[in-house]
Design an enzyme around this catalytic site. Structure first.
Site, PDB file in Angstrom:
ATOM      1  N   ASP A  94       0.857  -1.188   0.000  1.00  0.00           N
ATOM      2  CA  ASP A  94       0.000   0.000   0.000  1.00  0.00           C
ATOM      3  C   ASP A  94       0.899   1.246   0.000  1.00  0.00           C
ATOM      4  OD1 ASP A  94      -3.023   0.838   0.451  1.00  0.00           O
ATOM      5  OD2 ASP A  94      -1.890   1.987   1.925  1.00  0.00           O
ATOM      6  N   TYR A 132      -1.768  11.373   2.442  1.00  0.00           N
ATOM      7  CA  TYR A 132      -2.649  11.727   1.324  1.00  0.00           C
ATOM      8  C   TYR A 132      -2.646  13.235   1.095  1.00  0.00           C
ATOM      9  CZ  TYR A 132      -4.370   6.964   1.872  1.00  0.00           C
ATOM     10  OH  TYR A 132      -4.454   5.599   1.944  1.00  0.00           O
ATOM     11  N   HIS A 180      -6.872  -6.958  -0.709  1.00  0.00           N
ATOM     12  CA  HIS A 180      -5.874  -5.890  -0.637  1.00  0.00           C
ATOM     13  C   HIS A 180      -4.768  -6.169   0.385  1.00  0.00           C
ATOM     14  CE1 HIS A 180      -4.283  -1.878  -1.257  1.00  0.00           C
ATOM     15  NE2 HIS A 180      -4.300  -1.663   0.045  1.00  0.00           N
TER      16      HIS A 180
END
Length: 314
Positions: A102, A231, A292
């Site tokens: 990730d 982010y 994931h």
């Protein structure tokens, strides 16, 4: 066999907590993603140490027992890669293997891009390498493609996600993100926060309640602002990455993907096409039966895929 140990190491102006095991001559860095900790590698750490590797799994900056600068501008790829260079220097290693999942995968790609002289090989879980689009910043690119309900777009505004998360207990927030089994993109309907849109999952067989509780206890202490700042630094990253426009990943690389991961069909087309092969010439791509958080869902398969890659490189 040496036991798992923990310590905090000064690097790049902050302290990074690491879990460490093994005394082999070759260093392997295991980099976690959102919203995780070093603990997401609990299955791989002892496995790789038992096969003769010196394994170090940090809490990335902003997470767990590592320092968490408040400003989003302290979470660029330059900062994150700088943290890792400091760890390599601390352990006296010119080169290391890097395995990332990730966000940890993004950092692994960028370490390989910025400092290939410090990387023996890179393994990415769940996230391929993407070249920077010189014409559109990252967040605007996401917004044009998926709209304002896309989770990365929602995470941009300072305090917005924290306020939405605060409506739930920490355990619920982590379960919604860690145990996600959607195969579509994380896009909330208009007017809805992504945390409200995500379903409350049942506990799958690959994780125990006490393991989820370990994450919960740490996030109760550290909060989510540090992780969300990754982010919020996206567009600053876009600016800082300009000098590497057109550069390739030159080190040996492996990409491990779950065949039921989010947006997997688009990912499959991209990873089997010529664009990625040109960007990462020495790339091997492997699909496993999973979602994931593949290193936790399929720990044995992922561990063996990692080991086979490490053993192939002199």
């Amino acid at each position: 066999m040496a036991e798992l140990t923990h310590r905090r190491i000064k690097t790049n102006g902050i302290y990074i907590h690491v879990a460490e095991q093994g005394t082999g001559p070759q260093l392997v860095l295991l980099l976690h993603g959102f919203p995780e900790l070093w603990y997401s590698w609990r299955h791989q750490i002892s496995f790789l140490a038992n096969h003769g590797y010196h394994v170090v799994a940090p809490d990335m900056r902003g997470y767990g027992d590592s320092d968490a600068p408040l400003c989003p501008s302290s979470y660029t790829s330059l900062h994150l890669v700088g943290d890792l260079i400091g760890l390599l220097d601390h352990f006296g290693q010119q080169k290391a293997f890097v395995v990332g999942h990730d966000w940890g995968a993004i950092v692994g790609w960028h370490l390989s891009l910025f400092r290939p002289d410090r990387v023996k090989g890179v393994i990415s879980l769940s996230v391929p390498y993407f070249e920077r689009n010189p014409d559109v910043k990252f967040v605007e690119n996401f917004r044009q493609a998926y709209g304002d309900g896309f989770y990365i777009c929602q995470f941009q505004e300072a305090g917005r996600a924290e306020k939405a998360f605060a409506k739930y207990d920490c355990l619920t927030v982590l379960k919604k993100f860690l145990l996600i089994n959607k195969t579509d993109l994380l896009i909330a309907p208009p007017g809805m926060e992504i945390i409200d849109y995500l379903e409350m999952p049942s506990l799958p067989s690959w994780i125990k309640e006490e393991e989820i509780q370990f994450y919960t206890d740490k996030f109760k202490e550290s909060g989510f602002t540090g992780p969300l700042n990754y982010y919020r630094a996206f567009d600053l990253n876009w600016e800082l990455l300009a000098p590497w426009q057109g550069s390739k990943i030159s080190v040996p690389a492996k990409l491990i993907l779950g065949d039921k991961d989010i947006n997997i069909e688009a990912t499959r087309r991209y990873t089997t096409g010529d664009v990625l092969k040109n960007l990462v010439p020495e790339l091997e791509v492997v699909f496993l039966d999973g979602h994931h958080f593949i290193q936790q869902e399929k720990p044995q398969q992922v561990s063996h895929e990692i080991l086979s890659f490490l053993n192939k490189i002199p």
